[in-house]
Design an enzyme around this catalytic site. Sequence first.
Site, PDB file in Angstrom:
ATOM      1  N   LYS A  13      41.562  42.976  48.694  1.00  0.00           N
ATOM      2  CA  LYS A  13      42.018  44.403  48.668  1.00  0.00           C
ATOM      3  C   LYS A  13      40.574  45.172  48.432  1.00  0.00           C
ATOM      4  O   LYS A  13      40.247  46.265  48.913  1.00  0.00           O
ATOM      5  CB  LYS A  13      42.765  44.599  47.511  1.00  0.00           C
ATOM      6  CG  LYS A  13      44.205  43.729  47.560  1.00  0.00           C
ATOM      7  CD  LYS A  13      45.024  44.037  46.654  1.00  0.00           C
ATOM      8  CE  LYS A  13      44.693  43.678  45.005  1.00  0.00           C
ATOM      9  NZ  LYS A  13      44.853  42.155  44.808  1.00  0.00           N
ATOM     10  N   ARG A  88      51.558  47.528  40.253  1.00  0.00           N
ATOM     11  CA  ARG A  88      51.606  45.724  40.342  1.00  0.00           C
ATOM     12  C   ARG A  88      53.021  45.380  39.811  1.00  0.00           C
ATOM     13  O   ARG A  88      53.443  44.186  39.736  1.00  0.00           O
ATOM     14  CB  ARG A  88      50.548  45.102  39.405  1.00  0.00           C
ATOM     15  CG  ARG A  88      49.360  44.508  40.112  1.00  0.00           C
ATOM     16  CD  ARG A  88      48.603  44.092  39.048  1.00  0.00           C
ATOM     17  NE  ARG A  88      47.782  43.064  39.408  1.00  0.00           N
ATOM     18  CZ  ARG A  88      46.415  43.326  39.830  1.00  0.00           C
ATOM     19  NH1 ARG A  88      46.059  44.657  39.948  1.00  0.00           N
ATOM     20  NH2 ARG A  88      45.757  42.149  40.023  1.00  0.00           N
ATOM     21  N   ARG A 127      34.242  33.320  44.536  1.00  0.00           N
ATOM     22  CA  ARG A 127      34.244  34.593  43.986  1.00  0.00           C
ATOM     23  C   ARG A 127      33.512  34.544  42.642  1.00  0.00           C
ATOM     24  O   ARG A 127      32.392  35.174  42.194  1.00  0.00           O
ATOM     25  CB  ARG A 127      35.245  35.502  43.994  1.00  0.00           C
ATOM     26  CG  ARG A 127      34.822  37.063  43.613  1.00  0.00           C
ATOM     27  CD  ARG A 127      36.075  37.807  43.986  1.00  0.00           C
ATOM     28  NE  ARG A 127      37.203  37.783  42.840  1.00  0.00           N
ATOM     29  CZ  ARG A 127      38.271  38.537  42.969  1.00  0.00           C
ATOM     30  NH1 ARG A 127      38.581  39.197  43.877  1.00  0.00           N
ATOM     31  NH2 ARG A 127      39.371  38.156  41.845  1.00  0.00           N
ATOM     32  N   ARG A 129      34.486  35.449  39.466  1.00  0.00           N
ATOM     33  CA  ARG A 129      34.529  36.325  38.246  1.00  0.00           C
ATOM     34  C   ARG A 129      34.960  35.710  37.202  1.00  0.00           C
ATOM     35  O   ARG A 129      35.653  34.721  37.233  1.00  0.00           O
ATOM     36  CB  ARG A 129      35.494  37.252  38.835  1.00  0.00           C
ATOM     37  CG  ARG A 129      35.019  38.930  38.305  1.00  0.00           C
ATOM     38  CD  ARG A 129      35.985  39.786  39.061  1.00  0.00           C
ATOM     39  NE  ARG A 129      37.392  39.785  38.643  1.00  0.00           N
ATOM     40  CZ  ARG A 129      38.592  40.447  39.367  1.00  0.00           C
ATOM     41  NH1 ARG A 129      38.120  41.130  40.811  1.00  0.00           N
ATOM     42  NH2 ARG A 129      39.801  40.174  39.106  1.00  0.00           N
ATOM     43  N   ARG A 140      47.440  34.180  37.526  1.00  0.00           N
ATOM     44  CA  ARG A 140      47.638  35.399  38.223  1.00  0.00           C
ATOM     45  C   ARG A 140      48.320  35.257  39.445  1.00  0.00           C
ATOM     46  O   ARG A 140      49.154  36.321  39.960  1.00  0.00           O
ATOM     47  CB  ARG A 140      46.171  35.907  38.600  1.00  0.00           C
ATOM     48  CG  ARG A 140      45.528  36.463  37.333  1.00  0.00           C
ATOM     49  CD  ARG A 140      43.965  36.546  37.501  1.00  0.00           C
ATOM     50  NE  ARG A 140      43.595  37.319  38.573  1.00  0.00           N
ATOM     51  CZ  ARG A 140      42.430  36.989  39.301  1.00  0.00           C
ATOM     52  NH1 ARG A 140      41.508  36.012  38.966  1.00  0.00           N
ATOM     53  NH2 ARG A 140      41.960  37.913  40.362  1.00  0.00           N
TER      54      ARG A 140
HETATM   55  P1  AMP Z   1      42.027  42.994  39.972  1.00  0.00           P
HETATM   56  O1  AMP Z   1      40.782  43.476  39.821  1.00  0.00           O
HETATM   57  O2  AMP Z   1      42.836  44.182  40.582  1.00  0.00           O
HETATM   58  O3  AMP Z   1      42.088  41.625  40.388  1.00  0.00           O
HETATM   59  O4  AMP Z   1      42.692  43.025  38.463  1.00  0.00           O
HETATM   60  C1  AMP Z   1      42.148  42.270  37.451  1.00  0.00           C
HETATM   61  C2  AMP Z   1      42.853  42.043  36.118  1.00  0.00           C
HETATM   62  O5  AMP Z   1      43.059  43.507  35.557  1.00  0.00           O
HETATM   63  C3  AMP Z   1      44.460  41.656  36.693  1.00  0.00           C
HETATM   64  O6  AMP Z   1      44.634  40.134  36.534  1.00  0.00           O
HETATM   65  C4  AMP Z   1      45.172  42.230  35.265  1.00  0.00           C
HETATM   66  O7  AMP Z   1      44.949  41.579  34.195  1.00  0.00           O
HETATM   67  C5  AMP Z   1      44.475  43.737  35.273  1.00  0.00           C
HETATM   68  N1  AMP Z   1      45.205  44.646  35.872  1.00  0.00           N
HETATM   69  C6  AMP Z   1      44.592  45.278  37.044  1.00  0.00           C
HETATM   70  N2  AMP Z   1      45.323  46.197  37.533  1.00  0.00           N
HETATM   71  C7  AMP Z   1      46.527  46.238  36.884  1.00  0.00           C
HETATM   72  C8  AMP Z   1      47.977  46.779  36.641  1.00  0.00           C
HETATM   73  N3  AMP Z   1      48.014  47.793  37.767  1.00  0.00           N
HETATM   74  N4  AMP Z   1      48.663  46.342  35.876  1.00  0.00           N
HETATM   75  C9  AMP Z   1      48.488  45.555  34.960  1.00  0.00           C
HETATM   76  N5  AMP Z   1      47.298  44.703  34.615  1.00  0.00           N
HETATM   77  C10 AMP Z   1      46.450  45.019  35.940  1.00  0.00           C
END
Ligand code: AMP
Length: 190
Positions: A13, A88, A127, A129, A140
């Site tokens: 993404k 999400r 990756r 992170r 996740r």
């Molecule tokens: P991402 O960078 O999109 O993979 O997000 C990393 C982490 O941020 C996720 O595993 C969640 O813990 C949190 N997070 C990101 N977006 C959301 C969302 N829309 N709702 C809840 N938690 C989020």
Amino acid sequence: MRVVIFGPPGAGKGTQAEWLTTHLSVPHLSTGEMLREVIAKGTAVGRAAQSYIDDGKLVPNDLVIQIVDDRLKEDDCRAGFLLDGFPRTLAQAETLNKLLDAHSEALDMVIDLAVPNEILNKRLLDRGRTDDAEDVIQKRFEVFQAETKPLLEHYDSRGLLRSVDGTGTRDEVRQRIRQLIDQHASANND
Ligand code: AMP
């Protein structure tokens, strides 16, 4: 255009959002990035969000929705936006509808990046992170299956879902997305 880029962790993404945001001339709204920023700044919201991210859990809706609501109110979002990592959950999708309704706006499309699990796992481990440790990745994926995947049906039933094969190189996926966007543009004559 108002676009959501959707997919499981590791689907690409963020990678695709990088060029797509330029191509569409709209801001890139990544809730993961925004959360990592508030964590780095050490704000109260950041402190509240940190443990959820570290555990691979979803940050509570009220925190995330507040961040998105504040951002969507900014002027640069009136011409469109690219949402990445939001919504999400169904509750977030419903909130998003309401936030857009308030501006008489609606989503144009939800691009789903479809990638098989084995490939996702490998991409995430590569990756590196801090929330990409193997046990957190597992969590996740579980959260994605249980809470986020139902959004596919939600957006499909509204005619907004476009699934794209997310395997292959960054450029191959980019071409597939390009095609969708071009089709949409010619269908809407703009
Ligand atoms: P991402 O960078 O999109 O993979 O997000 C990393 C982490 O941020 C996720 O595993 C969640 O813990 C949190 N997070 C990101 N977006 C959301 C969302 N829309 N709702 C809840 N938690 C989020």
